[in-house]
Design an enzyme around this catalytic site. Structure first.
Site, PDB file in Angstrom:
ATOM      1  N   HIS A  15       0.833  -1.218   0.000  1.00 59.74           N
ATOM      2  CA  HIS A  15       0.000   0.000   0.000  1.00 59.74           C
ATOM      3  C   HIS A  15       0.859   1.257   0.000  1.00 59.74           C
ATOM      4  CE1 HIS A  15      -3.285  -2.723   1.303  1.00 59.74           C
ATOM      5  NE2 HIS A  15      -2.326  -3.259   2.042  1.00 59.74           N
TER       6      HIS A  15
ATOM      7  N   SER B 138      15.167  21.746 -15.385  1.00 58.55           N
ATOM      8  CA  SER B 138      13.989  22.602 -15.560  1.00 58.55           C
ATOM      9  C   SER B 138      14.440  23.921 -16.153  1.00 58.55           C
ATOM     10  CB  SER B 138      13.326  22.830 -14.209  1.00 58.55           C
ATOM     11  OG  SER B 138      12.549  24.008 -14.240  1.00 58.55           O
TER      12      SER B 138
ATOM     13  N   LYS C 298      16.397  21.710 -10.216  1.00 62.14           N
ATOM     14  CA  LYS C 298      15.699  20.490 -10.608  1.00 62.14           C
ATOM     15  C   LYS C 298      16.564  19.509 -11.392  1.00 62.14           C
ATOM     16  CE  LYS C 298      11.897  19.483 -10.144  1.00 62.14           C
ATOM     17  NZ  LYS C 298      10.604  19.948 -10.633  1.00 62.14           N
TER      18      LYS C 298
ATOM     19  N   GLU D 247       9.584   8.831 -16.574  1.00 61.00           N
ATOM     20  CA  GLU D 247       8.214   9.342 -16.759  1.00 61.00           C
ATOM     21  C   GLU D 247       7.730   9.084 -18.181  1.00 61.00           C
ATOM     22  OE1 GLU D 247       7.612  13.368 -14.599  1.00 61.00           O
ATOM     23  OE2 GLU D 247       9.748  13.134 -14.950  1.00 61.00           O
TER      24      GLU D 247
END
Ligand code: ARG
Length: 464
Positions: free
Chosen positions: A162, A283, A289, A296
């Site tokens: 979970h 970024s 970043k 992704e």
């Protein structure tokens, strides 16, 4: 000659005019099926060899056609071949150029053949090569997982259910779970190749051919071991492409799950791993970043591969026998799926090979929780307490630690004894993650001894 009258030349006999521009653009597949060119030529050469062996074509004719096809191949490889949309597809582009090069004898290539069985043959040859490539890439990724698992066999991370801390596990154990997923993918590929291994040529348009061809000769020359036994099945079967897309979807599903882990593990909140700069992006506004974009994108592109599987299933579902032009739609999705899965596998191999495992962060994290709770309850159960009661008591100890803001590893024996007199000093070392892991030594468990055994099996499988 205008573009469209050239196009008409291939099948224009019964027509009074060439296709409308809209028709030409909508109908043509050469833009994407030109990637079948090398397989198309190989299939054609095997076909004319057979036509010669059967006395259907003369030696000089076959020689001229083979030389011509080799010239066409060379032009394509050198990038000087001129693909024409008006010639519809890869097959007619090649045949047209062949005839330009060697004259009317080029027209004999298509004896006893239809584009319907020709394209089926091309796709079988192409998919066979591609599946071998994918299998190789899957194997390379499996190899890297083994190497990293072996080199980091001592690293313990929190294990989750979970997405809540559950029980600590070896990082190797976690990574090797992906090895076994890929191993199943590898087996699925090998199994699918058995069905790709059927030679369709000789089916003609749908019913076979009046020429005295020898299909087994073509089969052997192109290294197939089986033939389609039904000409109508041969030209309309796309099962092997559906299967291929299903396998590619499954591979993407596995990589997508791994992506989800890597995306989490690279956050400041987890911090288990750091990806190499070469496999991340920055970024344009936030200088700090470092984003796991490849993971992704792989997660994102999984949807597109699934889409191609659904697309083909839907394309084929309502088709009567035998060939229907709908079947031309089998290609783009498949090509795109392959163009997605292959780099995804390569990227994962590279990302795993170059990532840094942040042992210090992991070490700190894995000590700061209650992942030993099951073991604490097991301890009481072994001493005779019913497990349900032990569960309740340990739950109260966890509550106590949360209230006091201390992890299990800092709880004292006196405190434990307030909850049960069954606790003795020997319980304390059992609260350490090393012990929790080591206790799970059953086959397939996360104890180092069991994981080393697992690694041995995994290595043996790759050696096969
Ligand atoms: N480009 C076609 C395809 O990919 C080749 C077969 C065409 N056959 C036909 N009868 N138009 O399916």
């Amino acid at each position: 000659m205008s573009d469209s009258t050239q196009g008409q030349a291939m099948w224009g006999g019964r027509f009074t005019k060439g296709p409308d521009e809209l028709v030409q653009a909508f109908n043509a597949s050469v833009r994407f099926d030109q990637r079948l060119a090398m397989h198309d030529i190989a299939g054609s050469i095997a076909h004319v060899h057979m036509l010669f062996a059967q006395g259907i074509l003369q030696k000089e004719e076959v020689q001229a056609i083979e030389d011509g096809l080799n010239k066409v191949r060379q032009e394509i490889e050198e990038g000087i071949f001129v693909w024409q949309e008006s010639l519809e597809d890869v097959h007619m582009n090649i045949e047209h150029r062949l005839t330009e090069l060697i004259g009317a004898v080029g027209g004999k290539l298509h004896t006893g053949r239809s584009r319907n069985d020709q394209v089926a043959l091309d796709m079988h040859l192409y998919v066979r090569d591609e599946l071998h490539d994918v299998e190789h890439l899957v194997t390379q990724l499996m190899q890297v997982i083994i190497t990293v698992s072996q080199d980091n066999i001592d690293v313990i991370i929190p294990g989750y259910t979970h997405l809540q801390r559950a029980q600590p596990v070896l990082l190797s154990h976690h990574l090797l779970a992906y090895f076994w997923m890929l191993e199943r993918d590898q087996k699925r590929i090998r199994d699918a190749l058995k069905r790709v291994d059927r030679m369709p040529l000789g089916a003609g348009a749908l019913a076979g051919t009046t020429f005295a061809i020898d299909r087994e000769l073509v089969m052997r020359e192109l290294s197939f071991t089986a033939l389609y036994e039904n000409s109508m099945d041969a030209v309309s079967d796309r099962d092997y492409l559906v299967e291929t897309l299903a396998i590619l979807s499954m591979i993407m599903m596995h990589l997508s799950r791994l992506s989800e882990e890597f995306i989490l593990w690279t956050t400041t909140e987890f911090g288990f791993i750091e990806l190499d700069d070469a496999f991340t992006t920055g970024s344009s506004i936030m200088p700090q970043k470092k984003n796991p974009d490849m993971a992704e994108l792989i997660r994102g592109k999984t949807g597109r591969v699934y889409g191609h599987l659904m697309g083909l299933l839907t394309t084929v579902k309502g088709l009567p026998l035998a060939y229907n032009k709908d079947l031309q739609e089998d290609k783009e999705g498949l090509f795109d799926a392959l163009d997605t899965v292959k780099p995804a596998l390569m990227l994962y191999k590279a990302m795993i090979e170059t990532m840094t495992i942040r042992r210090d962060v992991i070490q700190e994290q894995v000590r700061a929780d209650f992942s030993a709770a099951t073991d604490l309850a097991d301890y009481l159960a072994i001493k005779g307490m019913p497990f349900r009661q032990a569960h309740e008591i340990v739950g109260r100890i966890v509550r106590h630690c949360i209230d006091q803001n201390i992890p299990f590893t800092e709880v004292s024996i006196e405190t434990l004894q307030q909850y049960s007199p069954l606790f003795e000093k020997d319980v304390l070392p059992r609260l350490l993650p090393e012990s929790v892991v080591a206790m799970r030594s059953c086959r397939g468990g996360t104890a180092p001894s069991a994981v080393i055994q697992q690694l041995g099996l995994a290595k043996a499988l790759l050696q096969e």
